[in-house]
Design a protein around this motif. Structure first.
Motif, PDB file in Angstrom:
ATOM      1  N   GLY A  95       0.818  -1.208   0.000  1.00  0.00           N
ATOM      2  CA  GLY A  95       0.000   0.000   0.000  1.00  0.00           C
ATOM      3  C   GLY A  95       0.852   1.259   0.000  1.00  0.00           C
ATOM      4  N   VAL A  96       1.934   1.225   0.768  1.00  0.00           N
ATOM      5  CA  VAL A  96       2.839   2.379   0.823  1.00  0.00           C
ATOM      6  C   VAL A  96       3.520   2.569  -0.527  1.00  0.00           C
ATOM      7  N   GLN A  97       3.984   1.460  -1.084  1.00  0.00           N
ATOM      8  CA  GLN A  97       4.650   1.566  -2.393  1.00  0.00           C
ATOM      9  C   GLN A  97       3.692   2.136  -3.438  1.00  0.00           C
ATOM     10  N   GLU A  98       2.426   1.677  -3.411  1.00  0.00           N
ATOM     11  CA  GLU A  98       1.433   2.181  -4.360  1.00  0.00           C
ATOM     12  C   GLU A  98       1.167   3.673  -4.131  1.00  0.00           C
ATOM     13  N   GLY A  99       1.081   4.050  -2.860  1.00  0.00           N
ATOM     14  CA  GLY A  99       0.862   5.464  -2.523  1.00  0.00           C
ATOM     15  C   GLY A  99       1.975   6.345  -3.071  1.00  0.00           C
ATOM     16  N   LEU A 100       3.192   5.872  -2.947  1.00  0.00           N
ATOM     17  CA  LEU A 100       4.335   6.638  -3.457  1.00  0.00           C
ATOM     18  C   LEU A 100       4.277   6.736  -4.974  1.00  0.00           C
ATOM     19  N   GLN A 101       3.967   5.607  -5.612  1.00  0.00           N
ATOM     20  CA  GLN A 101       3.896   5.595  -7.080  1.00  0.00           C
ATOM     21  C   GLN A 101       2.789   6.537  -7.568  1.00  0.00           C
ATOM     22  N   ASP A 102       1.657   6.519  -6.878  1.00  0.00           N
ATOM     23  CA  ASP A 102       0.554   7.421  -7.243  1.00  0.00           C
ATOM     24  C   ASP A 102       0.978   8.884  -7.123  1.00  0.00           C
ATOM     25  N   TYR A 103       1.665   9.186  -6.014  1.00  0.00           N
ATOM     26  CA  TYR A 103       2.105  10.562  -5.787  1.00  0.00           C
ATOM     27  C   TYR A 103       3.003  11.018  -6.938  1.00  0.00           C
ATOM     28  N   VAL A 104       3.962  10.155  -7.289  1.00  0.00           N
ATOM     29  CA  VAL A 104       4.908  10.497  -8.361  1.00  0.00           C
ATOM     30  C   VAL A 104       4.156  10.705  -9.682  1.00  0.00           C
ATOM     31  N   ALA A 105       3.216   9.796  -9.981  1.00  0.00           N
ATOM     32  CA  ALA A 105       2.469   9.911 -11.240  1.00  0.00           C
ATOM     33  C   ALA A 105       1.653  11.207 -11.265  1.00  0.00           C
ATOM     34  N   ARG A 106       0.998  11.506 -10.157  1.00  0.00           N
ATOM     35  CA  ARG A 106       0.142  12.696 -10.083  1.00  0.00           C
ATOM     36  C   ARG A 106       0.975  13.969 -10.255  1.00  0.00           C
ATOM     37  N   ARG A 107       2.097  14.022  -9.550  1.00  0.00           N
ATOM     38  CA  ARG A 107       2.947  15.222  -9.631  1.00  0.00           C
ATOM     39  C   ARG A 107       3.530  15.371 -11.032  1.00  0.00           C
ATOM     40  N   LYS A 108       3.894  14.275 -11.646  1.00  0.00           N
ATOM     41  CA  LYS A 108       4.459  14.365 -12.997  1.00  0.00           C
ATOM     42  C   LYS A 108       3.422  14.896 -13.982  1.00  0.00           C
ATOM     43  N   GLU A 109       2.167  14.414 -13.821  1.00  0.00           N
ATOM     44  CA  GLU A 109       1.096  14.874 -14.714  1.00  0.00           C
ATOM     45  C   GLU A 109       0.805  16.358 -14.550  1.00  0.00           C
ATOM     46  N   SER A 110       1.088  16.871 -13.374  1.00  0.00           N
ATOM     47  CA  SER A 110       0.697  18.253 -13.068  1.00  0.00           C
ATOM     48  C   SER A 110       1.607  19.296 -13.704  1.00  0.00           C
ATOM     49  N   MET A 111       2.747  18.844 -14.292  1.00  0.00           N
ATOM     50  CA  MET A 111       3.721  19.815 -14.839  1.00  0.00           C
ATOM     51  C   MET A 111       4.128  19.417 -16.253  1.00  0.00           C
TER      52      MET A 111
END
Lengths: 514, 514
Positions: free
Chosen positions: B493-509
């Protein structure tokens, strides 16, 4: 901004003139080092007292053997030791008391007085590798050493700015009979260099030859009144003094010549597999050896030696540049200073077969430790390879270059007004640049140590020039030094006298190859 | 007998079982170093007082610039400094007084609590190279670093026994947009290793991302109450604090995360061409930077940093492993201890283009100095090549092996009854052999440091096996480590949370490449 910007080049401060100056071969020799930085004292008072107490216990209860040496046993008996067979048991305190007459500082004279060295106190005298039967160079690989190799190493030592001493057996000239090679080796040191050197120890008669050749070089009276040789007397650890080494020691002591009295220890094999145990044995052996030198001649100049390496318990190989060897070297320095004796240890030690990164890690570990452990006489300071089986041409000049680092480290920090540089900081201010400021211009030439060997070129230049590694740069330097070598001036009559002596002595004996 | 006998092999103590054991990859990580040996104090009290007085004079009379940072100027004004434009002049004593609230020892937590480190006091925490845009390996040569290289270096760091810390920008992943690569780098450290790591400092928003990803990994409350990152804030020497670095510092300080505050100095260019002058400037800069961190948040954890190299006045290149850099590193350690701050300096520094003898001499000089100068946090402890332009695969494992030497050196000397080994000396006696004795059998396994890399084989074996140099041995070790690597367990769950964060931030810029 990350530290990677360290890779950026800063313009200025350079110039073709300085590059030309640097590429020329210099014949300056630096004065021996006088440290202006503290030693590293890793043992506290309690640890030192434990080791000193235990060493006396070893001398008193276990004792040492003086092998095939009835005269030595007689001297010990006379001094108050208990002698049974070849075993000498020394009452607590006696050896230390006998050591007190050994000088704490030795001046070794060179035929060029500008090259005289002082061994003791805060000094550090650097001498090259000693003993290898093989040589290695980048083009010829590994092979048995010859007299030509020997002469080459003496020349390289003479031309090294940072080497104060010409050493002894810089390699074994295996093409010369065993019983005659000391004559050729001494002749090479005496005529091809003007730095101080070591005498032969492989037989008492060869020590005597060394003294007699010195009498030709320096004059008989001078030799009797001054120290002109520092020779290497190894103790056959554990706790054994053989008659060949002791015979050489006796010749030198009687002639007022200096000896390094040096336990020869591979930790775990010739000494306990612990640092404190090894230090105990080292101290016991040196106490016995130095005390004996003072029985032979009160006031004979001697040096507390410690040649120590640890063993790789997997392969049985001796190892170098290891933390345990460092602990022993630091600790032995403290013990030597408490005895008031000059200290020999350290060297550019390595186990590597090639002058590669392993060789350099191990050697740099050893060199740094030797400086900080208060060594006064460092044999093997350059050229040592493969556990001492090989004298390496390239590593000789590589290590010799690093000896410059030791010289500059030992200087310590200048806190004079010029060193403080407050004017420069005020002049430059936030965001400025120091290259052009007056303080930099006035000081840059001598401010930093400069290599004569290593590569600092921009990547592109380095690549265009063949992407050379350290061995390739060193190989070119060896060639240039040997090409540029010129013999230092010597009185032709003296040179002839030495040559005659060597010829006469060689004629007097049949060749021996073992 | 000469020292050449060190080349002789001693039989025994080995065995195939132990050889097999040694060749297996181990996942042990040594605890951070707690020194049991003294530091080398090269400056005396008078010199220290001169430098401390001068540093305060610099702050008071010359001052420092806080560039494009009105809020910082406001804080300084409120604290009693004189502010004119961007220049901040700090009355004598004020900066030192502000520094007093910074902690003297920092616990940095890792996601695996067994890997937590303490930075300060007598500790030494080792972290890998930071920042190079290039990588080099024996087969591929020198090329721009990629994210795959980054992950490989994190894996090598995770598998290194002697490395306590996963570091930060182990190389610059140049195939990822500049404004997004910090996300991938953090994800790699967090998931591929369980050792502590560093945050991004290249923009305040990236520092904020680092904090938020840590909140996913450790939990929000844990992050606010504990230090989970130690990040590198360079000062733009001389005497300049830029808004990007200060912006990152502000984010970390407000979130209770540690920063190394580190003058970045090529001596002779960014500081005076003298050791005492450079130390004065280093101290002034650190005093101002640490004081500022305490203005942002009283008690914020910070480390006294000193990244110092000297300049080659011929070529303008920065140089490494030099005596002047050592003097500065030793001196800065003394200044840090007097301030009561943890100290960052040192590293396996070198200027060489290849992991050759030059690289190893320079790195060993630097590593030894770092241990003895009392460094608490050593960035660049392995893998640094070519003045920091290159992360070298082979040098990473070569240096990492040498870090074991530092661990063993730092242990000091055991003078317990077992360490004294008097029983062994009595048992063996003169002329005996220690390999078989009881004390050796009981102690040999842990007595000496053992390399995982270097060559101690007999010459003939070594030759038969291809006469490999250190780089060849290291290359084989790199291959084996990467092949054997296994990811440490992590909550899915933690690994998925981190991956989601990275994907979301990358999409935002949008992607940015400068």
């Amino acid at each position: 901004m990350s530290d990677v910007a360290a890779g950026r080049r800063v313009r200025g401060g350079g110039g073709a003139a300085r590059r030309a100056e640097r590429s020329a071969v210099s014949l300056d020799t630096a004065r021996f080092i006088e440290r202006n930085i503290p030693n590293l004292e890793i043992l506290n008072e309690e640890a030192l007292q434990i080791i000193e107490w235990n060493a006396e216990t070893v001398l008193e209860e276990v004792g040492v053997n003086f092998v095939e040496n009835p005269a030595a046993l007689e001297l010990w008996r006379g001094a108050g030791a208990q002698v049974e067979g070849e075993r000498v048991r020394i009452p607590r305190g006696l050896a230390r008391q006998l050591c007190a007459t050994a000088p704490s500082r030795i001046v070794q004279h060179a035929r060029n007085p500008a090259r005289n060295v002082e061994i003791g106190g805060r000094s550090l005298v650097l001498a090259p590798v000693y003993g290898p039967p093989f040589v290695r160079d980048a083009t010829g690989g590994r092979r048995y050493a010859t007299m030509e190799d020997f002469r080459n190493f003496v020349k390289l030592g003479y031309m090294s700015k940072w080497l104060h001493h010409s050493g002894g057996t810089v390699c074994e000239p295996t093409d010369i009979p065993v019983n005659k090679r000391h004559l050729d080796m001494l002749l090479a040191h005496m005529t091809l260099s003007d730095k101080p050197f070591m005498g032969s120890v492989t037989e008492p008669s060869r020590a005597q030859d060394s003294v007699e050749m010195c009498e030709i070089l320096f004059g008989r009276e001078f030799v009797q009144q001054n120290t002109v040789m520092t020779s290497l007397i190894n103790i056959n650890s554990p706790l054994t003094f053989d008659s060949v080494m002791m015979g050489a020691l006796e010749v030198y002591a009687r002639n007022n010549q200096a000896c390094v009295i040096s336990p020869f220890i591979v930790g775990g094999a010739m000494a306990p597999v612990s640092v404190a145990g090894t230090l105990t044995q080292v101290l016991a052996e040196v106490l016995a050896g130095v005390a004996y030198s003072q029985l032979v001649r009160k006031g004979a100049p001697v040096i507390f030696g410690a040649f120590v390496t640890s063993i790789d318990m997997n392969s049985g190989a001796p190892t170098f540049g290891t933390p345990e060897a460092s602990h022993i070297t630091y600790g032995a320095g403290q013990l030597a200073r408490r005895l008031g004796l000059p200290y020999r240890s350290g060297g550019a030690f390595c186990g590597s077969k090639l002058p590669d990164a392993q060789a350099a890690y191990e050697s740099a570990n050893s060199l740094n430790m030797a400086l900080l452990s208060g060594v006064n006489f460092m044999l093997h300071a350059c050229g040592w390879l493969e556990g001492g089986l090989v004298s390496s041409y390239e590593k000789f000049v590589m290590d010799a270059d690093q000896l410059g680092v030791l010289h500059h480290l030992a200087k310590g920090v200048d806190v004079s007004e010029n060193g403080q540089a407050m004017g420069a900081i005020r002049e430059v201010g936030p965001g400025g640049h120091y290259l052009g400021c007056a303080h930099t211009q006035a000081n840059f030439k001598d401010a930093f140590w400069r290599t004569d060997l290593l590569d600092y070129k921009p990547f592109e230049t380095w690549e265009e020039e063949g992407a050379r590694d350290t061995v390739a740069l060193a190989s070119a330097r060896v060639d240039r030094l040997l090409r540029d070598y010129q013999q230092p001036q010597i009185d032709p009559g003296v040179q002839e006298g030495l040559q005659d002596y060597v010829a006469r002595r060689k004629e007097s004996m049949p060749d021996a190859f073992v």
